[in-house]
Every structure is written in C-alpha cells, then in structure tokens.
Enzyme design. Structure first.
Site, PDB file in Angstrom:
ATOM      1  N   ALA A 114     -85.805  69.936   8.628  1.00  0.00           N
ATOM      2  CA  ALA A 114     -86.398  69.752   9.953  1.00  0.00           C
ATOM      3  C   ALA A 114     -87.301  70.945  10.228  1.00  0.00           C
ATOM      4  CB  ALA A 114     -85.293  69.665  10.994  1.00  0.00           C
TER       5      ALA A 114
ATOM      6  N   GLY B 170     -82.807  68.630   6.706  1.00  0.00           N
ATOM      7  CA  GLY B 170     -83.158  67.244   7.037  1.00  0.00           C
ATOM      8  C   GLY B 170     -83.790  66.503   5.858  1.00  0.00           C
TER       9      GLY B 170
ATOM     10  N   GLU C  90     -80.922  65.323   3.874  1.00  0.00           N
ATOM     11  CA  GLU C  90     -80.274  64.214   4.604  1.00  0.00           C
ATOM     12  C   GLU C  90     -81.060  62.914   4.430  1.00  0.00           C
ATOM     13  OE1 GLU C  90     -80.287  66.540   8.264  1.00  0.00           O
ATOM     14  OE2 GLU C  90     -78.125  66.260   8.373  1.00  0.00           O
TER      15      GLU C  90
ATOM     16  N   GLU D 270     -78.320  74.798   6.889  1.00  0.00           N
ATOM     17  CA  GLU D 270     -78.343  74.942   8.354  1.00  0.00           C
ATOM     18  C   GLU D 270     -77.415  76.040   8.882  1.00  0.00           C
ATOM     19  OE1 GLU D 270     -78.419  72.058   6.761  1.00  0.00           O
ATOM     20  OE2 GLU D 270     -79.722  70.632   7.789  1.00  0.00           O
TER      21      GLU D 270
HETATM   22  N1  CAA Z   1     -89.730  74.222   8.975  1.00  0.00           N
HETATM   23  C1  CAA Z   1     -90.961  74.686   9.266  1.00  0.00           C
HETATM   24  N2  CAA Z   1     -91.779  75.252   8.351  1.00  0.00           N
HETATM   25  C2  CAA Z   1     -91.315  75.364   7.110  1.00  0.00           C
HETATM   26  C3  CAA Z   1     -90.035  74.908   6.725  1.00  0.00           C
HETATM   27  C4  CAA Z   1     -89.230  74.303   7.728  1.00  0.00           C
HETATM   28  N3  CAA Z   1     -88.026  73.794   7.472  1.00  0.00           N
HETATM   29  N4  CAA Z   1     -89.858  75.159   5.418  1.00  0.00           N
HETATM   30  C5  CAA Z   1     -90.980  75.754   4.990  1.00  0.00           C
HETATM   31  N5  CAA Z   1     -91.871  75.873   6.007  1.00  0.00           N
HETATM   32  C6  CAA Z   1     -93.209  76.463   5.980  1.00  0.00           C
HETATM   33  C7  CAA Z   1     -93.136  77.976   5.928  1.00  0.00           C
HETATM   34  O1  CAA Z   1     -92.975  78.510   7.241  1.00  0.00           O
HETATM   35  C8  CAA Z   1     -94.480  78.305   5.334  1.00  0.00           C
HETATM   36  O2  CAA Z   1     -95.444  78.165   6.354  1.00  0.00           O
HETATM   37  P1  CAA Z   1     -96.617  79.308   6.518  1.00  0.00           P
HETATM   38  O3  CAA Z   1     -97.408  79.212   5.237  1.00  0.00           O
HETATM   39  O4  CAA Z   1     -97.366  78.838   7.721  1.00  0.00           O
HETATM   40  O5  CAA Z   1     -95.918  80.621   6.659  1.00  0.00           O
HETATM   41  C9  CAA Z   1     -94.727  77.162   4.343  1.00  0.00           C
HETATM   42  O6  CAA Z   1     -93.852  76.098   4.763  1.00  0.00           O
HETATM   43  C10 CAA Z   1     -94.369  77.518   2.926  1.00  0.00           C
HETATM   44  O7  CAA Z   1     -93.036  78.007   2.921  1.00  0.00           O
HETATM   45  P2  CAA Z   1     -92.601  79.391   2.227  1.00  0.00           P
HETATM   46  O8  CAA Z   1     -93.741  80.353   2.261  1.00  0.00           O
HETATM   47  O9  CAA Z   1     -91.318  79.821   2.861  1.00  0.00           O
HETATM   48  O10 CAA Z   1     -92.379  78.887   0.737  1.00  0.00           O
HETATM   49  P3  CAA Z   1     -91.416  79.518  -0.354  1.00  0.00           P
HETATM   50  O11 CAA Z   1     -91.742  78.816  -1.632  1.00  0.00           O
HETATM   51  O12 CAA Z   1     -91.468  80.998  -0.338  1.00  0.00           O
HETATM   52  O13 CAA Z   1     -89.921  79.113   0.112  1.00  0.00           O
HETATM   53  C11 CAA Z   1     -88.230  77.572   0.913  1.00  0.00           C
HETATM   54  C12 CAA Z   1     -89.553  77.758   0.118  1.00  0.00           C
HETATM   55  C13 CAA Z   1     -87.083  78.295   0.171  1.00  0.00           C
HETATM   56  C14 CAA Z   1     -87.964  76.080   0.987  1.00  0.00           C
HETATM   57  C15 CAA Z   1     -88.384  78.205   2.326  1.00  0.00           C
HETATM   58  O14 CAA Z   1     -89.592  77.706   2.894  1.00  0.00           O
HETATM   59  C16 CAA Z   1     -87.264  77.851   3.251  1.00  0.00           C
HETATM   60  O15 CAA Z   1     -86.189  78.421   3.174  1.00  0.00           O
HETATM   61  N6  CAA Z   1     -87.494  76.880   4.197  1.00  0.00           N
HETATM   62  C17 CAA Z   1     -86.511  76.518   5.188  1.00  0.00           C
HETATM   63  C18 CAA Z   1     -85.419  75.638   4.594  1.00  0.00           C
HETATM   64  C19 CAA Z   1     -84.375  75.311   5.645  1.00  0.00           C
HETATM   65  O16 CAA Z   1     -83.690  76.180   6.168  1.00  0.00           O
HETATM   66  N7  CAA Z   1     -84.241  73.994   5.977  1.00  0.00           N
HETATM   67  C20 CAA Z   1     -83.306  73.532   6.967  1.00  0.00           C
HETATM   68  C21 CAA Z   1     -83.998  73.314   8.289  1.00  0.00           C
HETATM   69  S1  CAA Z   1     -82.894  72.939   9.623  1.00  0.00           S
HETATM   70  C22 CAA Z   1     -82.585  71.283   9.483  1.00  0.00           C
HETATM   71  O17 CAA Z   1     -83.064  70.606   8.581  1.00  0.00           O
HETATM   72  C23 CAA Z   1     -81.703  70.716  10.585  1.00  0.00           C
HETATM   73  C24 CAA Z   1     -81.299  69.291  10.427  1.00  0.00           C
HETATM   74  O18 CAA Z   1     -80.390  68.952   9.716  1.00  0.00           O
HETATM   75  C25 CAA Z   1     -81.912  68.218  11.237  1.00  0.00           C
END
Ligand code: CAA
Length: 259
Positions: free
Chosen positions: A65, A110, A113, A133
């Site tokens: 998400a 998400g 999921e 999460e």
């Molecule tokens: N939401 C918003 N933006 C996201 C994102 C997310 N979940 N995941 C990645 N992005 C964005 C980053 O902010 C970045 O944007 P900018 O270039 O504008 O800074 C871009 O995508 C590229 O990401 P990274 O630079 O972080 O890429 P990376 O290769 O270094 O890392 C990753 C990849 C390990 C997937 C890392 O992006 C990450 O940890 N993302 C978050 C993963 C996460 O925690 N997901 C769970 C979300 S909560 C949820 O899903 C709740 C639910 O159940 C409904």
C-alpha cells in the site's frame, strides 16, 4: 477503457491487469485501487474471459500500500483506504474464473496480499514476498494474515507477519506460497501457459472447484464439506459432466462446451 495506473488487455480469452506505477514500485494508492476495481468490473461483464492474470513490471509486482498516502491517515481514513484493497481481493476470490498472479520482484504488504488473493502464483527467481507492516507500526490490512495461514501454515505466517521475514522465490516455491518458479524473463509467459492449461478444463467445474476450495480454506471444515457436496451435485446438471465421463469411458478426448 483507458486507465492511468494500470494497463488492461484481453487476448485469447485471457484478461491481464498490469499494475503500472513503476516509479513507486507499483505502490497501491487510491488511484490504482480504483483502476483495478473498474477493470475487475470489465472482467465480470465479459463472459468470453476464461482466466485473469495480474502482473507488475520486472522490478515489482507491488511494493505494498502507498505509504506516502497512508502516513498521516486517521483511523477512519485508514479503514476506508483498506476497504478498497479488501474489495479488490474479495472480488478476485469470488470471480468464477481462475486468477493468476505473475510476480517479478517485490510483492510486499498490500502487493503480497493481492498475490495471495489469486488462485495461483507464478514467480521469478528474484521475487521477494513479505508482509513488513509490523515494522511500520501497523499490521496487514487487506486480509494478508488470514490468507497466508492456509497456504503456508501458522509457524511460517508468524515469521512473515511478526518477524517480517522476506521470502525469496526458491523458498516461496518450497513452502507452497507459489505454484511455479521460472526465470524472471519467463514469468508472464509461464502465467499464460498456466492460463491455457486451465482453459482446457471445463469452466463450470473450475468455478465450482474454486468455490469449494475457498470455503475449505477459509471457512470451517463442516461448512466446506457441505459446499463441496452441493457444488458436486449441481455439476451433474451440466453437459460437460456427461461429456467428461463419457469421453473417459470411450477412451477419447472430451469436447467441453462450458455448459
Ligand atoms: N509506498 C509508497 N512508495 C513506495 C513504496 C510504498 N509501499 N515502496 C516503494 N516506494 C517508492 C519509494 O518511496 C521510492 O520513491 P522515490 O523514488 O520517490 O523516493 C521508489 O518507490 C523506489 O523505492 P526505493 O528507492 O525504496 O527502492 P529500493 O529498491 O531501494 O527498495 C523496497 C525497494 C525494499 C521495496 C523499498 O521500497 C521498501 O521497503 N518499500 C516499502 C515496502 C513496504 O513496507 N510495504 C508495505 C506497505 S504497508 C501495506 O501494504 C499495508 C497493507 O497491508 C494494506
């Protein structure tokens, strides 16, 4: 129909929803969720579609998400935000056609999921599955905790949800989280091959099997047994049941008509 955040196509009776927010690793914000919901309405309305594939790009199926959208959310906004994802996942599960997640790269939060709500998962060696999460101070909000348990069991679910262990492609195959693991460049083609295998089966029997399997996975075993028996009996009212059984007895290939 043109969408801003997804690419939708139908080819050879297979619909594909490709998530298309590459700069955000296909993070699922309200815009993309609304597009997916609208595409699912198109899938429901088109009786020629036999299988739905959901896919992303080479780096990410979906990285979860959208954290930027959720960061300052109130509980009531968070509830409405996750209800869209819940709707998507429940719709996927209740579609009468088989659904396949074709996963390259990250399927996190998400995104994981969404893949869990599909009937099958085809993944590449570099795929990464996880529910991170808890590390963000929340828990999965679109039924990830519930859908993971019947697939991989309680012990692994606790690791993924509570320790935020990331599952790599090979382990995902070994624990039954994915059905097929292939070279990363082959993922979508393999999903199409699987779709074609499914399309060779009679559609009504597949729909009944899906109903019964989901009842068994998520309901009580007593409810599941009743639903299975009911679906079994109803299929004896179809052409394909008669044809399938006659063909077996006559030692020939069946000619299914999906009726
Ligand atoms: N939401 C918003 N933006 C996201 C994102 C997310 N979940 N995941 C990645 N992005 C964005 C980053 O902010 C970045 O944007 P900018 O270039 O504008 O800074 C871009 O995508 C590229 O990401 P990274 O630079 O972080 O890429 P990376 O290769 O270094 O890392 C990753 C990849 C390990 C997937 C890392 O992006 C990450 O940890 N993302 C978050 C993963 C996460 O925690 N997901 C769970 C979300 S909560 C949820 O899903 C709740 C639910 O159940 C409904």
């Amino acid at each position: 129909m043109e969408f801003k955040n997804i690419i939708y196509k139908v080819e050879d009776n297979i619909a594909t929803i490709q998530l298309n927010r590459p700069k955000a690793l296909n993070a699922l914000n309200s815009g993309i969720n609304n597009d997916i919901l609208a595409a699912l309405e198109l899938v429901k309305a088109d009786r020629s579609i036999r299988v739905l594939i959901i896919t992303g790009n080479e780096k990410a199926f979906a990285a979860g998400a959208d954290i930027k959208e959720m960061c300052d959310a109130t509980p009531s906004y968070a509830r409405s935000f996750c209800s869209a994802a819940i709707d998507i996942n429940n719709t996927l599960e209740s579609l009468p056609i088989p659904t396949i997640a074709a996963v390259n790269g990250f399927a996190l939060g998400g995104g994981c999921e969404l893949a869990l709500a599909c009937d099958f998962r085809v993944a590449g060696y570099k795929s990464r599955f996880g529910l991170p999460e808890v590390s963000l101070g929340i828990i999965p909000g679109a039924c990830g905790t519930q859908r993971l348990i019947p697939l991989v069991g309680l012990a692994k679910t606790r690791e993924v949800v509570m320790l935020n262990t990331i599952i790599k492609g090979e382990e995902a195959l070994a624990i039954g989280l994915v059905n097929r693991l292939v070279d990363d460049a082959e993922v979508y083609d393999e999903a199409v091959r699987l779709a074609k295998e499914l399309m060779a089966k009679p559609a009504l029997a597949l729909a009944a099997a899906k109903t019964a399997i989901n009842a068994g996975a998520y309901g009580t075993i007593e409810e599941g047994k009743k639903i299975e028996c009911n679906e079994f009996a109803l299929l004896f009212d179809t052409h394909d049941q008669k044809e399938g059984m006659k063909a077996m007895l006559e030692n020939r290939e069946p000619k299914f008509t999906n009726s």
